[in-house]
Write an enzyme that holds these catalytic residues in place. Structure first.
Site, PDB file in Angstrom:
ATOM      1  N   LYS A  91      83.717  67.187  -0.646  1.00 31.45           N
ATOM      2  CA  LYS A  91      85.356  67.754  -1.801  1.00 31.45           C
ATOM      3  C   LYS A  91      84.547  68.380  -2.973  1.00 31.45           C
ATOM      4  O   LYS A  91      83.796  67.467  -3.681  1.00 31.45           O
ATOM      5  CB  LYS A  91      86.358  67.253  -1.878  1.00 31.45           C
ATOM      6  CG  LYS A  91      86.861  67.055   0.560  1.00 31.45           C
ATOM      7  CD  LYS A  91      88.364  66.268  -0.178  1.00 31.45           C
ATOM      8  CE  LYS A  91      88.648  66.054   1.312  1.00 31.45           C
ATOM      9  NZ  LYS A  91      90.010  65.208   1.023  1.00 31.45           N
ATOM     10  N   PHE A 121     102.725  67.846   0.473  1.00 33.10           N
ATOM     11  CA  PHE A 121     101.523  67.658  -0.460  1.00 33.10           C
ATOM     12  C   PHE A 121     100.424  68.931   0.641  1.00 33.10           C
ATOM     13  O   PHE A 121      99.278  69.282  -0.572  1.00 33.10           O
ATOM     14  CB  PHE A 121     100.671  66.715  -0.500  1.00 33.10           C
ATOM     15  CG  PHE A 121     100.215  66.576   1.214  1.00 33.10           C
ATOM     16  CD1 PHE A 121      99.198  66.558   1.613  1.00 33.10           C
ATOM     17  CD2 PHE A 121     101.141  65.612   1.564  1.00 33.10           C
ATOM     18  CE1 PHE A 121      99.153  66.433   3.216  1.00 33.10           C
ATOM     19  CE2 PHE A 121     100.691  65.162   2.991  1.00 33.10           C
ATOM     20  CZ  PHE A 121      99.958  65.094   3.505  1.00 33.10           C
ATOM     21  N   ARG A 154      83.709  58.112  10.424  1.00 26.57           N
ATOM     22  CA  ARG A 154      85.412  58.169   9.871  1.00 26.57           C
ATOM     23  C   ARG A 154      85.137  56.604   8.974  1.00 26.57           C
ATOM     24  O   ARG A 154      85.917  56.370   8.081  1.00 26.57           O
ATOM     25  CB  ARG A 154      86.222  58.118  10.625  1.00 26.57           C
ATOM     26  CG  ARG A 154      86.681  59.307  10.346  1.00 26.57           C
ATOM     27  CD  ARG A 154      87.616  59.991   9.706  1.00 26.57           C
ATOM     28  NE  ARG A 154      89.053  59.622   9.832  1.00 26.57           N
ATOM     29  CZ  ARG A 154      89.925  60.306   8.437  1.00 26.57           C
ATOM     30  NH1 ARG A 154      89.656  61.689   8.268  1.00 26.57           N
ATOM     31  NH2 ARG A 154      90.764  59.385   8.931  1.00 26.57           N
ATOM     32  N   THR A 190      92.349  57.408   3.692  1.00 24.82           N
ATOM     33  CA  THR A 190      92.568  58.454   3.182  1.00 24.82           C
ATOM     34  C   THR A 190      93.182  58.051   1.868  1.00 24.82           C
ATOM     35  O   THR A 190      92.276  59.313   0.872  1.00 24.82           O
ATOM     36  CB  THR A 190      93.862  59.175   4.352  1.00 24.82           C
ATOM     37  OG1 THR A 190      93.238  59.719   4.983  1.00 24.82           O
ATOM     38  CG2 THR A 190      94.539  60.340   3.227  1.00 24.82           C
ATOM     39  N   ARG A 216      85.086  56.331   0.381  1.00 21.07           N
ATOM     40  CA  ARG A 216      86.535  57.320  -0.463  1.00 21.07           C
ATOM     41  C   ARG A 216      86.379  55.748  -1.344  1.00 21.07           C
ATOM     42  O   ARG A 216      86.834  55.685  -2.362  1.00 21.07           O
ATOM     43  CB  ARG A 216      87.572  57.445   0.784  1.00 21.07           C
ATOM     44  CG  ARG A 216      87.094  58.789   1.103  1.00 21.07           C
ATOM     45  CD  ARG A 216      88.561  58.695   1.920  1.00 21.07           C
ATOM     46  NE  ARG A 216      87.835  60.026   2.622  1.00 21.07           N
ATOM     47  CZ  ARG A 216      88.799  60.422   3.661  1.00 21.07           C
ATOM     48  NH1 ARG A 216      89.740  59.880   4.269  1.00 21.07           N
ATOM     49  NH2 ARG A 216      88.942  61.912   3.945  1.00 21.07           N
ATOM     50  N   ASN A 269      89.586  62.342  -2.911  1.00 24.55           N
ATOM     51  CA  ASN A 269      89.309  61.358  -2.238  1.00 24.55           C
ATOM     52  C   ASN A 269      87.598  61.690  -1.297  1.00 24.55           C
ATOM     53  O   ASN A 269      87.183  61.297  -0.231  1.00 24.55           O
ATOM     54  CB  ASN A 269      89.661  61.421  -0.962  1.00 24.55           C
ATOM     55  CG  ASN A 269      90.116  62.161   0.217  1.00 24.55           C
ATOM     56  OD1 ASN A 269      90.514  63.339  -0.298  1.00 24.55           O
ATOM     57  ND2 ASN A 269      91.307  62.094   1.236  1.00 24.55           N
ATOM     58  N   HIS A 307      85.837  64.745   3.759  1.00 24.94           N
ATOM     59  CA  HIS A 307      86.227  65.471   4.535  1.00 24.94           C
ATOM     60  C   HIS A 307      85.941  64.727   5.821  1.00 24.94           C
ATOM     61  O   HIS A 307      84.403  65.319   5.987  1.00 24.94           O
ATOM     62  CB  HIS A 307      87.002  66.779   5.331  1.00 24.94           C
ATOM     63  CG  HIS A 307      87.677  66.920   5.981  1.00 24.94           C
ATOM     64  ND1 HIS A 307      88.907  66.791   6.423  1.00 24.94           N
ATOM     65  CD2 HIS A 307      86.954  67.330   7.340  1.00 24.94           C
ATOM     66  CE1 HIS A 307      89.222  67.312   8.005  1.00 24.94           C
ATOM     67  NE2 HIS A 307      87.708  67.654   8.457  1.00 24.94           N
TER      68      HIS A 307
HETATM   69  N1  UDP Z   1      96.588  64.114   1.348  1.00 21.12           N
HETATM   70  C1  UDP Z   1      97.250  63.507  -0.469  1.00 21.12           C
HETATM   71  N2  UDP Z   1      98.010  63.203   0.454  1.00 21.12           N
HETATM   72  C2  UDP Z   1      98.141  62.658   1.948  1.00 21.12           C
HETATM   73  C3  UDP Z   1      98.501  62.696   2.366  1.00 21.12           C
HETATM   74  C4  UDP Z   1      96.897  63.788   2.427  1.00 21.12           C
HETATM   75  O1  UDP Z   1      96.801  64.791  -1.162  1.00 21.12           O
HETATM   76  O2  UDP Z   1      99.706  61.378   1.209  1.00 21.12           O
HETATM   77  C5  UDP Z   1      95.390  65.552   1.258  1.00 21.12           C
HETATM   78  C6  UDP Z   1      93.933  64.221   1.502  1.00 21.12           C
HETATM   79  O3  UDP Z   1      93.140  65.267   0.327  1.00 21.12           O
HETATM   80  C7  UDP Z   1      93.466  64.105   2.963  1.00 21.12           C
HETATM   81  C8  UDP Z   1      94.296  65.715   3.349  1.00 21.12           C
HETATM   82  O4  UDP Z   1      95.130  65.614   2.966  1.00 21.12           O
HETATM   83  O5  UDP Z   1      92.567  63.974   2.811  1.00 21.12           O
HETATM   84  C9  UDP Z   1      93.767  65.220   4.389  1.00 21.12           C
HETATM   85  O6  UDP Z   1      95.081  64.373   5.394  1.00 21.12           O
HETATM   86  P1  UDP Z   1      94.738  63.767   6.717  1.00 21.12           P
HETATM   87  O7  UDP Z   1      96.377  62.824   6.483  1.00 21.12           O
HETATM   88  O8  UDP Z   1      94.320  64.382   7.484  1.00 21.12           O
HETATM   89  O9  UDP Z   1      93.706  62.683   6.063  1.00 21.12           O
HETATM   90  P2  UDP Z   1      92.450  62.230   6.029  1.00 21.12           P
HETATM   91  O10 UDP Z   1      92.277  62.760   7.865  1.00 21.12           O
HETATM   92  O11 UDP Z   1      91.651  63.195   5.249  1.00 21.12           O
HETATM   93  O12 UDP Z   1      91.979  61.449   6.056  1.00 21.12           O
HETATM   94 MG    MG Z   2      92.431  65.238   8.728  1.00 13.53          MG
END
Ligand code: UDP
Ligand code: MG
Length: 151
Positions: A11, A59, A94, A100, A111, A125, A128
């Site tokens: 990212k 968001f 993961r 996240t 992360r 974070n 991805h």
């Molecule tokens: N995100 C955020 N705030 C939140 C949840 C998600 O900014 O409360 C952003 C964050 O960059 C995250 C992305 O949205 O990585 C995608 O969200 P997801 O729930 O899919 O999390 P991930 O799969 O990336 O762990």
């Molecule tokens: Mg996701």
């Protein structure tokens, strides 16, 4: 157990802070195989497709700006996209990536090591990684052509 492919994106916060090498070092020591790697200019359309499942989240608009590098002055909206392959690669990667929310992520994870939450509340974070098999298949297809995957 199954051989899976999973999509990763380094990212824009990681790009800006020059963490790309450190993140790839972690991935290389995961035991999974790199089978795809390229810089991509992330169009508005690609960003929205990639995160389409989150379009109703509060968001979402900031997330689109974030992934396009608009908070980190990334030239040409570029991002490094990777595909890793291996046994149970989706869940394995993961685990390495962590939760996240970087404050909740285990400090051993990518992360947890390198992520932060800005004072404005934005998650930075670092990386991805596809969340499940359905997302992984869709995302690998969205970001890569078949002939760009070198298994
Ligand atoms: N995100 C955020 N705030 C939140 C949840 C998600 O900014 O409360 C952003 C964050 O960059 C995250 C992305 O949205 O990585 C995608 O969200 P997801 O729930 O899919 O999390 P991930 O799969 O990336 O762990
Ligand atoms: Mg996701």
């Amino acid at each position: 157990m199954a051989i899976e492919k999973t999509l990763l994106l380094i990212k824009p916060d990681a790009y800006r802070r020059r963490l790309t090498g450190l993140v790839i070092d972690r991935l290389e020591h995961s035991g999974f195989e790199m089978v795809g790697a390229k810089l991509v200019c992330v169009s508005e359309e690609l960003a929205r497709k990639h995160y389409e499942a989150l379009k109703d989240q509060p968001f979402f608009e900031n997330l689109i700006k974030y992934i396009r590098g608009e908070f980190h002055n990334v030239p040409n909206n570029k991002i490094l996209a990777l595909v890793y392959k291996g046994e149970d690669a989706i869940s394995g990667i993961r685990k390495l990536v962590g939760k996240t929310n970087p404050e909740e992520a285990d400090p051993e994870t990518i992360r947890g090591s390198f992520g932060r939450i800005t004072t404005a509340g934005q998650f930075e974070n670092v990386i991805h990684a596809s969340g499940n098999r359905e997302d992984a298949e869709r995302e690998v297809r969205l970001w890569f052509n078949d002939d760009e995957i070198i298994g």
